[in-house]
Design an enzyme around this catalytic site. Structure first.
Site, short mmCIF file in Angstrom:
data_model
loop_
_atom_site.label_atom_id
_atom_site.label_comp_id
_atom_site.label_asym_id
_atom_site.label_seq_id
_atom_site.Cartn_x
_atom_site.Cartn_y
_atom_site.Cartn_z
N HIS A 169 21.89 -66.54 3.59
CA HIS A 169 21.31 -66.50 2.24
C HIS A 169 19.91 -65.91 2.26
CE1 HIS A 169 20.09 -68.29 -1.74
NE2 HIS A 169 18.92 -68.26 -1.14
N GLU A 170 19.07 -66.41 3.13
CA GLU A 170 17.68 -65.95 3.13
C GLU A 170 17.55 -64.49 3.56
OE1 GLU A 170 15.36 -67.42 1.66
OE2 GLU A 170 16.42 -69.29 1.36
N HIS A 173 18.20 -62.01 0.83
CA HIS A 173 17.09 -61.65 -0.05
C HIS A 173 16.42 -60.36 0.44
CE1 HIS A 173 17.06 -64.90 -2.91
NE2 HIS A 173 16.99 -65.83 -1.97
N TYR A 184 12.69 -61.58 -9.97
CA TYR A 184 12.95 -62.99 -9.66
C TYR A 184 12.60 -63.88 -10.85
CZ TYR A 184 13.85 -66.77 -6.37
OH TYR A 184 14.39 -67.85 -5.72
N GLU A 193 19.54 -64.89 -6.55
CA GLU A 193 19.93 -66.09 -5.81
C GLU A 193 21.43 -66.12 -5.54
OE1 GLU A 193 18.49 -68.65 -4.29
OE2 GLU A 193 16.58 -67.64 -4.56
N ASP A 266 11.63 -73.31 -12.40
CA ASP A 266 12.49 -72.62 -11.43
C ASP A 266 12.62 -71.14 -11.79
OD1 ASP A 266 14.29 -72.38 -9.24
OD2 ASP A 266 16.01 -72.66 -10.58
N HIS A 271 17.76 -70.85 -9.55
CA HIS A 271 18.64 -71.60 -8.66
C HIS A 271 19.69 -72.38 -9.44
CE1 HIS A 271 15.20 -71.10 -5.81
NE2 HIS A 271 16.16 -71.08 -4.91
#
Length: 355
Positions: A169-170, A173, A184, A193, A266, A271
């Site tokens: 996931h990271e 990005h 974002y 996300e 958020d 998210h």
């Protein structure tokens, strides 16, 4: 606000950390959550693959290879930290270092095998990571240049390097950063996300050899301790069901546009509302069957890399996936439309039945 190197794309959403920060049941985790909330390239590499052909001759083929460097922050918040393992080094005694190293490699292999992509920038960019960031740091994040892993507080969160979906996931990005660079905020942020979750799930599925039907579609299934009533941070196939805990509350993700959350927190719910396109992808992959990184993953990847606007809405991204599916076959187009209709992004499938 555009996604830049200054933005930290953490896998644990701020609303969950904020809830945890008020916990009476987990005092250490509460303190760690409060601290987490306030915290704030080498040459191209290749590898030689050796094989024996039908004549018994040795064949050497040059292929892309990862270039990984793992550093240790020593429980400080100073990056990058001291280098503790490089690409050509053997495993070390620190499990977090080895898990990070292996996770970076697994993500590289999925991107290369599924999409022919050579690292995050498709030009052999190094994969750098730092472990043991901060004290009881309850997150992992991409800072625009490297992956950073906290160790968790031990009461609610445990080491983030143990989760391949978190690592995938990271790093995803970074792929988004080098392609559509989705803003974002709001819907484009939720797509940012969601695409990261898609790549995280695909990394795990590719590593385990799982089909779309066999996969759990859970993101971060390994990072909660046994004290938490929950399976993972997020469920792609069933958003809103990943956890339901007296201290952490209930997973707030909607699975349909009828539940879309409008909020200023958020970054506009990046998210939270990512659950909608997450479910669309999981349904699409299951509908197609087989390995999700093949047809389904290819459609999402082509949509991301095919000139998508950095302010793309859910509908605009859905349209991009349908256009990408048209290059495959009518059955793939129909499945894409069914998925986006099921989550309310499309009002109807708007396509004749596939032959």
């Amino acid at each position: 606000m555009s996604s830049t190197a200054a933005v930290r794309h953490g896998v644990v959403p701020s609303y969950l950390l904020a809830r945890l920060a008020e916990s009476g049941r987990f005092p250490k985790a509460a303190a760690a959550a409060r601290q987490t909330l306030t915290a704030g390239r080498p040459p191209f590499r290749a590898r030689i693959d050796l094989s024996i052909d039908e004549n018994g001759d040795l064949v050497a083929q040059l292929s892309d290879a990862p270039n990984r460097t793992i550093s240790d922050a020593g429980n400080t918040q100073q990056l990058p930290g001291a280098i503790v393992r490089g690409e050509d080094d053997a495993p070390v005694e620190d499990a977090a270092v080895n898990e990070a190293f292996d996770g970076l490699g697994a993500t590289f292999e999925m991107l290369l095998a599924a999409f022919g992509r050579n690292s995050l920038d498709d030009a052999g960019a190094p994969l750098d990571a730092t472990v043991h960031y901060g004290v009881d740091y309850d997150n992992a994040f991409w800072d625009g240049e490297r992956m950073v892993f906290g160790d968790g507080d031990g009461e609610v969160f445990q080491g983030f390097t143990a989760s391949l979906t978190v690592i995938g996931h990271e790093l995803a990005h970074g792929v988004v950063q080098h392609t559509a660079n989705l803003e974002y905020q709001g819907q484009p942020g939720a797509l940012n996300e969601s695409i990261a979750d898609v790549f995280g799930a695909l990394t795990e599925q590719y590593a385990l050899g799982q089909t779309a039907d066999q996969a759990s579609w859970l993101i971060g299934a390994e990072i909660f301790t046994d004290a938490v009533e929950g399976a993972a941070l997020r469920s792609m196939i069933a958003p809103g069901t990943a956890y339901d805990d007296d201290e952490l509350g209930k997973d707030p993700q909607p699975d349909h546009m009828s539940g879309f959350v409008r909020t200023t927190e958020d970054n506009g719910g990046v998210h939270i509302n990512s659950g909608i396109p997450n479910r669309a992808f999981a349904l699409f992959a299951r509908d197609l069957g087989g390995n999700a990184w093949e047809r389904a993953g290819t459609v999402w990847y082509r949509a991301l890399t095919g000139g998508l606007s950095d302010t793309a809405t859910f509908t605009e991204f859905a349209d991009a996936t349908v256009s990408a599916a048209e290059a495959i076959d009518r059955a793939t187009v129909a499945a894409a439309r069914r998925a986006w209709t099921a989550v309310g992004v499309y009002e109807d499938e708007r396509v004749p039945s596939a032959d």
